[in-house]
Write a protein that holds these residues in place. Structure first.
Motif: not given
Length: 257
Positions: A225, A249, A252, A255
């Protein structure tokens, strides 16, 4: 000594017998859940990564014995340097040094070893992220062979944060194939000696933006990110404290897939 650890420029142990992409990604994502990145700017953190460099380099017979048991040089004091420790379960297992190379701040491993190649590109207005001093604890790389990829995330994130024209890697001759496979790098400097290191090194260059889609398709754990990149590379404003640790990160994006 074991010659298949991560050292100058780094290499993943067992890369010759690397698993398929989906298996590798799953294992790296699993390890990332236990990882913290730390920018090391002073005190014991710096001493720890300097000692880790020495341990890894001696394990690979890359440097002579030194009573101090540390490896550091003038480039560790450059104004454009970023030194990182990678911690698994709060244990320092890997380290990498990055320089953001510009015409105003040309100091880096690649410039020092290949100034005749790098300086003309700087004069053309190009900028670079130069990764170096990639080392891991030789006693743990067999336990976590995915550690190389966790560490290599840093170089890619730096390229995108700084908007660098290219990523540069000064690496051992025998690690060249690894960089071609991971970063789709091209060799732009022939083998030559490097101060303080037994092995000769070569210079590789990759265009992170041109290869971005290929990176993420093959290595989805390289994603990050903007917040993670800012925490890793932004200089704190006057009076602000730098974050102690930064969590990866990439999960994320996994997911959300």
């Amino acid at each position: 000594m074991n010659t298949r650890q991560m050292t100058l420029g780094g290499k993943a142990e067992g890369d010759e017998d690397r698993p398929d992409a989906s298996s590798l990604a799953s294992k790296v994502f699993s390890l990332l859940e236990r990882v913290e990145y730390r920018r090391c700017d002073k005190g014991e953190d710096l001493e720890d990564i300097y000692r880790l460099r020495y341990k890894a380099y001696r394990w690979n017979d890359m440097v002579p014995d030194d009573a101090r048991h540390i490896i550091s040089d003038d480039l560790d004091l450059a104004p454009n340097v970023y030194r990182f420790g990678i911690y698994v379960d709060q244990r320092l297992l890997s380290t990498m040094r990055i320089h953001h190379v510009t015409a105003d701040y040309p100091m880096s491993t690649s410039t020092k070893a290949f100034g005749d190649v790098v300086e003309p590109m700087l004069e053309q207005g190009k900028t670079f992220v130069c990764m170096s001093r990639f080392a891991s604890d030789p006693e743990w790389t067999r336990v976590y062979p995915q550690l190389a990829y966790v560490t290599l995330r840093l170089a890619g994130m730096a390229c995108f944060y700084f908007g660098a024209s290219y990523g540069l890697s000064t690496v051992r001759e025998d690690h060249a194939g690894f960089y071609r496979r991971i970063y789709y790098s091209e060799q732009i400097g022939e083998a030559r000696p490097y101060p303080g290191v037994v092995n000769r090194v070569v210079l590789f260059r990759t265009n992170a933006y041109a290869n971005e889609a290929r990176y993420y398709a093959r290595f989805p754990f390289f994603r990050s990110t903007p917040m993670e990149r800012r925490l890793l590379f932004a200089r704190p404003a006057a009076g602000e404290l730098a974050p102690l640790t930064i969590l990866p990160t990439a999960k994320y994006y996994r997911e959300a897939a």
